[in-house]
Design a protein around this motif. Sequence first.
Motif, PDB file in Angstrom:
ATOM      1  N   TYR A 263      41.874  84.470  37.742  1.00  8.48           N
ATOM      2  CA  TYR A 263      42.154  83.371  38.664  1.00  8.48           C
ATOM      3  C   TYR A 263      43.537  83.506  39.288  1.00  8.48           C
ATOM      4  N   PHE A 264      44.553  83.733  38.458  1.00  9.99           N
ATOM      5  CA  PHE A 264      45.911  83.785  38.993  1.00  9.99           C
ATOM      6  C   PHE A 264      46.183  85.079  39.759  1.00  9.99           C
ATOM      7  N   THR A 265      45.556  86.168  39.362  1.00 11.09           N
ATOM      8  CA  THR A 265      45.701  87.401  40.131  1.00 11.09           C
ATOM      9  C   THR A 265      45.152  87.214  41.537  1.00 11.09           C
ATOM     10  N   GLU A 266      43.984  86.564  41.632  1.00 10.46           N
ATOM     11  CA  GLU A 266      43.400  86.288  42.939  1.00 10.46           C
ATOM     12  C   GLU A 266      44.252  85.289  43.729  1.00 10.46           C
ATOM     13  N   LYS A 267      44.791  84.279  43.038  1.00  8.44           N
ATOM     14  CA  LYS A 267      45.641  83.287  43.710  1.00  8.44           C
ATOM     15  C   LYS A 267      46.880  83.948  44.297  1.00  8.44           C
TER      16      LYS A 267
ATOM     17  N   GLU B 133      47.226  86.979  45.254  1.00 15.22           N
ATOM     18  CA  GLU B 133      46.823  87.777  46.420  1.00 15.22           C
ATOM     19  C   GLU B 133      46.583  86.878  47.629  1.00 15.22           C
ATOM     20  N   GLN B 134      45.921  85.743  47.410  1.00 13.94           N
ATOM     21  CA  GLN B 134      45.643  84.811  48.502  1.00 13.94           C
ATOM     22  C   GLN B 134      46.921  84.240  49.104  1.00 13.94           C
ATOM     23  N   LEU B 135      47.941  84.047  48.259  1.00 11.78           N
ATOM     24  CA  LEU B 135      49.205  83.480  48.713  1.00 11.78           C
ATOM     25  C   LEU B 135      50.179  84.549  49.205  1.00 11.78           C
ATOM     26  N   GLY B 136      49.757  85.810  49.157  1.00  7.42           N
ATOM     27  CA  GLY B 136      50.630  86.897  49.576  1.00  7.42           C
ATOM     28  C   GLY B 136      51.769  87.162  48.606  1.00  7.42           C
ATOM     29  N   LEU B 137      51.556  86.815  47.322  1.00  4.61           N
ATOM     30  CA  LEU B 137      52.607  86.944  46.312  1.00  4.61           C
ATOM     31  C   LEU B 137      52.369  88.110  45.353  1.00  4.61           C
ATOM     32  N   GLN B 138      51.408  88.962  45.671  1.00  2.00           N
ATOM     33  CA  GLN B 138      51.019  90.001  44.726  1.00  2.00           C
ATOM     34  C   GLN B 138      52.138  91.008  44.426  1.00  2.00           C
TER      35      GLN B 138
END
Length: 248
Positions: free
Chosen positions: A20-24, A26-31
């Motif tokens: 969940y947080f890995t995807e979040k 990525e979605q927020l551009g914070l990867q």
Amino acid sequence: MNSLFGLIGYPLGHSFSKRYFTEKFEQLGLQDSHAYTQFEIPSIDEFPALLATPDIKGFNVTIPYKQQIIPFLDEIDSAAARIGAVNTIKILPDGRTRGYNSDYFGFQGTLKAWSAFADFKSRKALVLGQGGAAKAVIAAIEDLGIPVIKVSRQAAEGIVSYNELPALMESIGLIVNTTPLGMHPNETACPPIPYELLTGQHYLYDIVYNPLETTFLKEGLAHGAGGIHTGIEMLYGQADKAWEIWQS
């Protein structure tokens, strides 16, 4: 990397939180600046050493450490203290640790958003099970002004047994399953409530999310319950609250 978060528990298999947080991120551009990992520790005594992990900003806590973690923390949020369980830890700028229970917020948020809330809020609620999740659910319901009847396999002070439920059903609006009954792979299991006494005034909520529609919920619908709620939204709600806590 400047912000690392992680899940503490033992054992840890496939983790909803990590995905969940890995995807979040990525979605927020914070990867490139944020990451989430797992800390599988066989003893809670290993927790202090995790605080020295480079860039660590917070933790989620799962079985069996939600209660064991509390003595290791510097501060406890009032809801978490009342519940007696912590599943989210924020590391403050000065290095101190503060514990929260995001299950409380995740569950309460889904209740208030449920269209049936107006139908059952004036009646009592049954909470099935007495584990850590039950404590968060009970606190969340009581804080909405709904009286709670606690149910377990054996009666005790302040707790009724399943055998006593037939006499109580007319006063009940909400029934919440916090036990693992019905969870994969034992999907045919369900709590032994008197399903034959369910009517349109009864609404069933199962915090189990695998499978999404448990035998408990299926039996409720088959016997005329007013509606059902699956556990997936609580799962996402508590994760969203953890992220909110870490960012505050």
